[in-house]
Design an enzyme around this catalytic site. Structure first.
Site, PDB file in Angstrom:
ATOM      1  N   SER A 102       0.980  -1.265  -0.164  1.00  0.00           N
ATOM      2  CA  SER A 102       0.101   0.034   0.076  1.00  0.00           C
ATOM      3  C   SER A 102       0.710   1.190  -0.095  1.00  0.00           C
ATOM      4  O   SER A 102       1.985   1.227   0.471  1.00  0.00           O
ATOM      5  CB  SER A 102      -1.032   0.225   1.318  1.00  0.00           C
ATOM      6  OG  SER A 102      -1.507   1.265   1.340  1.00  0.00           O
ATOM      7  N   TYR A 137      -1.827  -1.701  10.170  1.00  0.00           N
ATOM      8  CA  TYR A 137      -1.791  -2.094   8.639  1.00  0.00           C
ATOM      9  C   TYR A 137      -0.727  -1.376   8.042  1.00  0.00           C
ATOM     10  O   TYR A 137       0.134  -2.068   7.335  1.00  0.00           O
ATOM     11  CB  TYR A 137      -3.075  -1.467   8.153  1.00  0.00           C
ATOM     12  CG  TYR A 137      -3.246  -1.593   6.631  1.00  0.00           C
ATOM     13  CD1 TYR A 137      -3.758  -2.669   6.055  1.00  0.00           C
ATOM     14  CD2 TYR A 137      -2.789  -0.441   5.978  1.00  0.00           C
ATOM     15  CE1 TYR A 137      -3.871  -2.512   4.548  1.00  0.00           C
ATOM     16  CE2 TYR A 137      -3.127  -0.612   4.588  1.00  0.00           C
ATOM     17  CZ  TYR A 137      -3.740  -1.705   4.171  1.00  0.00           C
ATOM     18  OH  TYR A 137      -3.786  -1.723   2.565  1.00  0.00           O
ATOM     19  N   LYS A 167       2.612  -3.279   6.008  1.00  0.00           N
ATOM     20  CA  LYS A 167       2.664  -2.862   4.682  1.00  0.00           C
ATOM     21  C   LYS A 167       4.206  -2.174   4.422  1.00  0.00           C
ATOM     22  O   LYS A 167       4.782  -2.604   3.515  1.00  0.00           O
ATOM     23  CB  LYS A 167       1.561  -1.905   3.996  1.00  0.00           C
ATOM     24  CG  LYS A 167       0.197  -2.425   4.184  1.00  0.00           C
ATOM     25  CD  LYS A 167       0.184  -3.627   3.150  1.00  0.00           C
ATOM     26  CE  LYS A 167      -1.254  -4.149   3.107  1.00  0.00           C
ATOM     27  NZ  LYS A 167      -1.366  -5.484   2.391  1.00  0.00           N
TER      28      LYS A 167
END
Length: 306
Positions: free
Chosen positions: A165, A178, A182
């Site tokens: 991401s 998250y 990533k």
């Protein structure tokens, strides 16, 4: 040289037009972890349409079976198998690799797309849930790579793609687990690429390294992951997070899942030379990006997230 503004892409564009990849992956075996639905499902379809034999994997039996059935319905000799597996369990990963290899052959293309997210201020997060994100998006893909890589190294051939991401290179609030995950998998991709560039020549005796590793930013595609990312705790104790993310969502174009799907095919077909080890932003024209990267001197210490 300053970094130029690259053309925004939200759907199919000239560099990733599907017709040009017909048969380009014939004879290749691809495993797409996290392909029962959403972006992973689109990636499985794109790989199959390009000639690859595809292993579809996810935790939900109904979704895996449905996607496998739909991929097989493409006809034209398409090969696909569906395997239900929990990527957070090592024995399940071992079984996944074994069943893919026995059913289709050695894995040539690994695409790890499984992921999870929870929008919540860090101080409200449960420690176990926070680390679960790291396990799903860092530990599991690296362990799966550990299992598949020896075969690729022996053949000096393979493509590895991790769904990452843009959050890997930005301090976005409300998604610490998250974003950290990533960032970690993106860094891992860059480091692994550098190691392979050395090992395949110096240790394994090949003229050049034939294994390419990428991470990708698929774009803010609206999937079920976004729908389930707001737990009741966030809605009750931090409604400002929901409001903030809703405002951000309105700023995004309507990104299509076909864009990252066919970008993966582009990379798997060998067109990503020069982008190995990097975070590839699927929302930007990949030919423009590649041209810029190839015209820029390579630093002694590279930055996968840059």
């Amino acid at each position: 040289m300053s970094k130029p503004e690259f053309t925004l892409r939200t759907g199919i564009y000239p560099a990733i037009v599907p017709e040009q990849f017909k048969g380009s992956l014939a004879g290749k075996v691809a495993l797409v972890a996290g392909s029962g639905r959403g972006i992973g499902r689109e990636i499985a379809f794109a790989l199959a349409r390009s000639g690859a034999a595809v292993a579809i994997s996810g935790r939900t039996k109904r979704e895996v079976e449905e996607t496998t059935k739909d991929v097989l319905s493409l006809g034209g000799g398409v090969k696909a198998i569906g395997i239900v597996a929990d990527v957070c369990v090592r024995s399940e990963l071992e079984r996944l690799v074994r069943e893919v290899t026995e059913g289709l052959g050695p894995i040539d293309i690994l695409i790890y797309n499984a992921g999870t997210n929870t929008f919540m201020p860090f101080h409200l997060t449960d420690p176990d849930e926070w680390w679960k994100q790291m396990e799903t998006m860092v530990k599991s893909p690296t362990e799966l790579t550990r299992m598949i890589l020896p075969s690729m190294q022996k053949r000096n051939s393979g493509i590895i793609i991790y769904t990452s991401s843009r959050a890997a290179a930005a301090d976005l609030p409300w998604a610490a687990g998250y974003s950290c995950a990533k960032t970690a998998i993106t860094r891992f991709a860059g480091i692994l690429q550098n190691e392979l560039n050395i090992l395949q020549k110096d240790t394994f005796g090949f003229d050049d390294n034939g294994i390419s590793v990428f991470s990708i930013h698929p774009g803010e595609v609206r999937t079920k992951l976004h729908e389930t990312a707001f737990p009741e705790k966030t809605k009750k104790e931090a409604p400002y997070v929901v409001e903030h993310m809703a405002k951000m969502a309105k700023m995004h174009p309507d990104f299509k899942a076909e864009t990252p799907a066919w970008t993966c095919v582009y990379l798997a077909a060998g067109k990503g030379a020069g982008l190995e080890g990097r975070l590839v932003d699927c929302t930007r024209d990949i030919e423009e990006v590649k041209k810029f990267v190839l015209s820029t001197p390579i630093p002694k210490i590279t930055n996968a997230c840059g």
